[in-house]
Design an enzyme around this catalytic site. Structure first.
Site, PDB file in Angstrom:
ATOM      1  N   CYS A  49      -2.407 -54.092  -8.357  1.00 52.39           N
ATOM      2  CA  CYS A  49      -3.456 -53.660  -7.432  1.00 52.39           C
ATOM      3  C   CYS A  49      -3.159 -54.282  -6.081  1.00 52.39           C
ATOM      4  O   CYS A  49      -3.286 -55.507  -5.918  1.00 52.39           O
ATOM      5  CB  CYS A  49      -4.846 -54.070  -7.908  1.00 52.39           C
ATOM      6  SG  CYS A  49      -6.140 -53.661  -6.701  1.00 52.39           S
ATOM      7  N   MET A  55      -5.520 -46.997  -2.204  1.00 49.59           N
ATOM      8  CA  MET A  55      -5.044 -48.117  -3.002  1.00 49.59           C
ATOM      9  C   MET A  55      -3.960 -48.847  -2.202  1.00 49.59           C
ATOM     10  O   MET A  55      -3.130 -48.230  -1.550  1.00 49.59           O
ATOM     11  CB  MET A  55      -4.445 -47.631  -4.319  1.00 49.59           C
ATOM     12  CG  MET A  55      -5.393 -46.766  -5.146  1.00 49.59           C
ATOM     13  SD  MET A  55      -5.507 -45.046  -4.599  1.00 49.59           S
ATOM     14  CE  MET A  55      -4.031 -44.371  -5.325  1.00 49.59           C
TER      15      MET A  55
END
Length: 398
Positions: free
Chosen positions: A104, A317
């Site tokens: 992430c 993201m």
């Protein structure tokens, strides 16, 4: 009937970039969860509140979106020239599944601050005032991330005036360097796993689509927005409320994953919710972001919209931003074409919540494209710290 008591586990709830997650020190987890496996997964699922057939994660810390259904486990690194090991778990909302297949990028911004505040970085490396450089080993993908964390009076500075589209309030800037982000662990050992900058995907019921498939930051499939029937200015409601569109986009993602070598048959895509990402690109155009802010075509190099865990992401993201920067730096990719072509060391792209700038250093070595570094800035902040509680029988596999 005797019911299980609850156990307390030290944890911190943090925002990193445009994501939120529950952070743990490895040493604070119950013994049975300190190793990868079913017990650890069961614990994290219960912490987040999954699986939830209602899709709300009411009985857990998750926020019922891909951006808020996340967990992080950190420990001191024994790897040379690194401070902390960072393991990321993307928790499915409606299924009993934790995806460990990728990083992430947004929560990467919170790793350095957490590591400093929780004694995972040697005190000699933290200045009284200035910038602490935290060397992070991203264990999911085997890559190095360098975080530059502001320090005031020996403590992490969290407040500041750095603004990040998709985050309401300003905070302190945390510049990140993603070192050698071109993945060689999956998809053929190359930044472009098929060997091509642009491929054709012949998808039953959809037709032939051109695609740029890249391993950088996170495996990502880029399609031209127009080919999917979009213009690149869409906000979440335009896609996430259309079940047919979501199913179509998931089919495209599955065929791209198959071509990239990430799965061996189409049905396996169900086991890879987190990777690869699917994004669609378009040339700049005026649009209104989700907060009502006007984004002018003249302020951006291209438009990008990305899917995450089956839904259009509310912003972008962090790992996909790395992929965007890397692909934009290579002349001939669909991303580079959308940005106007030519050599590019940085791009500013428009996403549903506003804009983001990402840089990448790309070069060609022995006929292969590589990216030595990708750069972007995020921010991070502690939202709550203390303990999470879960029923003790969560650790007992049935």
């Amino acid at each position: 009937m005797v019911h299980s008591s609850q156990i307390k586990i030290p944890a911190t709830y943090m925002r990193g970039g445009t994501s939120k997650g529950v952070f743990f020190r490895l040493q604070d987890l119950p013994d049975a969860a300190q190793q990868p496996g079913a017990v650890r997964d069961a614990l994290l699922l219960r912490v987040i509140g999954s699986p939830d057939p209602y899709g709300k994660q009411i009985d857990g810390m998750g926020g019922a979106t891909s951006s808020t259904s996340k967990t992080v486990i950190l420990s001191r690194s024994e790897r040379p020239d690194h401070d902390v090991d960072y393991l990321f778990g993307q928790v499915a909302i409606d299924r009993p599944f934790v995806d460990w297949s990728g990083n992430c990028g947004n929560l990467s911004a919170a790793v350095g601050p957490f590591a400093i505040s929780h004694g995972l970085v040697d005190a000699s490396r933290i200045p009284r005032d200035g910038i602490a450089t935290v060397r992070i080993w991203q264990a999911n993908i085997g890559k190095t991330i360098i975080a530059h964390v502001p320090i005031v009076n020996g403590a992490v500075q969290e407040t500041g005036d750095f603004e990040l589209d998709g985050v309401t309030f300003p905070a302190a800037e945390v510049p990140l360097e993603f070192m050698d982000p071109s993945s060689d662990d999956e998809g053929g050992g190359s930044m472009f796993p098929t060997g091509n900058l642009v491929d054709e995907l012949d998808i039953p019921g959809i037709g032939v689509l051109q695609a740029t498939m890249i391993n950088a930051g996170i495996p990502t499939i880029f399609i031209e927005a127009e080919a999917l029937g979009y213009n690149g200015t869409e906000l979440q409601d335009a896609i996430n409320g259309d079940a047919g569109a979501l199913a179509k986009l998931e089919i495209v993602r599955a065929h791209g994953a198959l071509r990239m070598g990430l799965i061996s048959c189409i049905d396996e895509i169900a086991t890879r919710q987190h990777t690869p990402k699917l994004a669609f690109v378009a040339r700049p155009a005026d649009y209104v972001a989700s907060n009502g802010k006007q984004v002018a075509a003249s302020d951006i190099d291209l438009l990008v919209r990305a899917m995450s865990m089956g839904k259009l992401h509310h912003a972008m993201m962090g790992t996909a931003a790395v992929a965007i920067g890397a692909a934009a730096a290579v002349p001939g990719t669909l991303v580079n074409r959308a940005a106007g072509g030519g050599e590019r060391h940085a791009v500013r792209f428009g996403h549903p919540s506003g804009t983001l700038r990402v840089g990448a250093e790309a070069s060609r070595v022995n006929g292969e494209w590589i990216v030595t570094k990708a750069l972007m800035s995020r921010s991070a902040r502690v939202l709550m710290e203390g303990s999470v509680r879960v029923p003790a029988d969560t650790l007992l596999l049935r």
